[in-house]
Design an enzyme around this catalytic site. Structure first.
Site, mmCIF file in Angstrom:
data_model
loop_
_atom_site.group_PDB
_atom_site.id
_atom_site.type_symbol
_atom_site.label_atom_id
_atom_site.label_comp_id
_atom_site.label_asym_id
_atom_site.label_seq_id
_atom_site.Cartn_x
_atom_site.Cartn_y
_atom_site.Cartn_z
ATOM 1 N N TYR A 168 13.896 1.363 9.386
ATOM 2 C CA TYR A 168 12.623 1.145 8.695
ATOM 3 C C TYR A 168 11.485 1.502 9.636
ATOM 4 O O TYR A 168 11.636 1.465 10.864
ATOM 5 C CB TYR A 168 12.516 -0.320 8.246
ATOM 6 C CG TYR A 168 11.275 -0.654 7.459
ATOM 7 C CD1 TYR A 168 10.993 -0.003 6.255
ATOM 8 C CD2 TYR A 168 10.370 -1.613 7.906
ATOM 9 C CE1 TYR A 168 9.855 -0.301 5.527
ATOM 10 C CE2 TYR A 168 9.239 -1.928 7.181
ATOM 11 C CZ TYR A 168 8.982 -1.270 5.992
ATOM 12 O OH TYR A 168 7.854 -1.563 5.273
ATOM 13 N N TYR A 179 7.248 -7.940 10.416
ATOM 14 C CA TYR A 179 8.590 -7.387 10.562
ATOM 15 C C TYR A 179 9.160 -7.722 11.944
ATOM 16 O O TYR A 179 10.323 -7.515 12.200
ATOM 17 C CB TYR A 179 8.558 -5.869 10.326
ATOM 18 C CG TYR A 179 9.893 -5.270 9.972
ATOM 19 C CD1 TYR A 179 10.556 -5.626 8.804
ATOM 20 C CD2 TYR A 179 10.517 -4.353 10.806
ATOM 21 C CE1 TYR A 179 11.791 -5.079 8.472
ATOM 22 C CE2 TYR A 179 11.750 -3.787 10.474
ATOM 23 C CZ TYR A 179 12.371 -4.155 9.314
ATOM 24 O OH TYR A 179 13.599 -3.617 8.988
#
Length: 278
Positions: A168, A179
């Site tokens: 990602y 994240y």
């Protein structure tokens, strides 16, 4: 270019339920003629001293996995319980393949875990413990190396086989939603991809690549990440082509799995071009 995966055997990790990205990829590979071997988290002989809750979790998780695979991919699909935190379990899987004389042409690594993400909230980096950091690194990054090593040492990986890991954009930069810890693990995963691509390519023409996909909330993992709904909407608005679909990702993985591929060490993007924005 027209191609198929007839005569090729693909390991698919990371299917949990019918919303899994790994399942969409598995369906694409099967449609192109590949034989599938799917691994899922479940109780094995290598799990010791489990609590009742831990045992129930593993049994329920493996039941959901097998039901999904058999329903969506067919009763003939091979399934195997695999906990990538236990090396003996990884080795037993490799021995199972060797015993049955199964050569592997492609591997999808779609495994990640981060205990700092709970009930839609992400812990700040400055509060993460050593254990939490190492757990995420072990499952989300080192598992790629551990599984590949076990297959390679037993000569189960075919010449010029292909390995693809899902990543990602948060591996490279601080993204618009939290994240944090998992992003650091994904950074390690991508660095592993490059080192493995060099060594395995030189030794056996094996390709190793990673793909960064658009924000995706439909999966169980995606739905647990704080702020991902906003990130998904933001990407749809700002990416030149809008969000990529799960089908787009599956087609890219299948392309990298195709025979004769000479692409390796790449961190590819299937995100509608979102990554080019500053």
């Amino acid at each position: 270019m027209n191609f198929n995966l007839v005569g090729r055997t693909v390991i698919i990790t990371g299917i949990t339920d019918s919303s899994s990205l790994a399942l969409v990829i598995a369906k694409e590979c099967k449609q192109l003629g590949a034989k599938l071997i799917c691994t899922g988290l479940g109780k094995t002989e290598f799990h010791e001293n489990l609590s009742h809750a831990g045992l129930s979790f593993l049994e329920r998780t493996y039941s959901d996995f097998t039901n999904t695979v058999k329903t969506e991919l067919g009763e003939d699909t091979i399934v195997y319980p695999l906990d990538v935190t236990i090396q003996a379990n990884i080795d037993s899987f490799a021995e199972f393949l060797k015993l049955n004389q199964i050569k592997i042409h492609s591997v999808l690594h779609s495994i990640a875990m981060d205990k700092t993400i709970r009930q839609g909230k992400v812990k700040p980096i400055m509060t993460i413990s050593r254990e939490e950091f190492m757990d995420a690194m072990n499952v989300s990054a080192f598992s790629l190396l551990a599984l590949t090593q076990s297959l390679y040492q037993r000569e189960i990986l075919a010449e010029a086989s292909s390995i693809v890991a899902l990543s990602y954009l948060g591996a490279e930069r601080v993204v618009s939603h939290p994240y944090k810890n998992i992003g650091i693990a994904k950074s390690a995963l991508e660095r592993l991809v490059k080192e493995m691509a060099m060594e395995l390519g030189k030794e056996k023409q094996i390709q190793v690549n990673a793909i960064r996909f658009s924000p995706y909330r439909a999966s169980k993992a995606g739905s647990a990440i704080e702020g991902l709904e906003e990130a998904e909407l933001n990407c749809q608005l700002l990416a030149p082509l809008g969000n990529a679909s799960a089908k787009d990702l599956a087609e890219e993985v299948a392309y990298l799995f195709r025979p004769g591929n000479r692409i390796t060490g790449e961190i590819r993007h299937v995100d509608g071009g979102y990554h080019i924005r500053g």
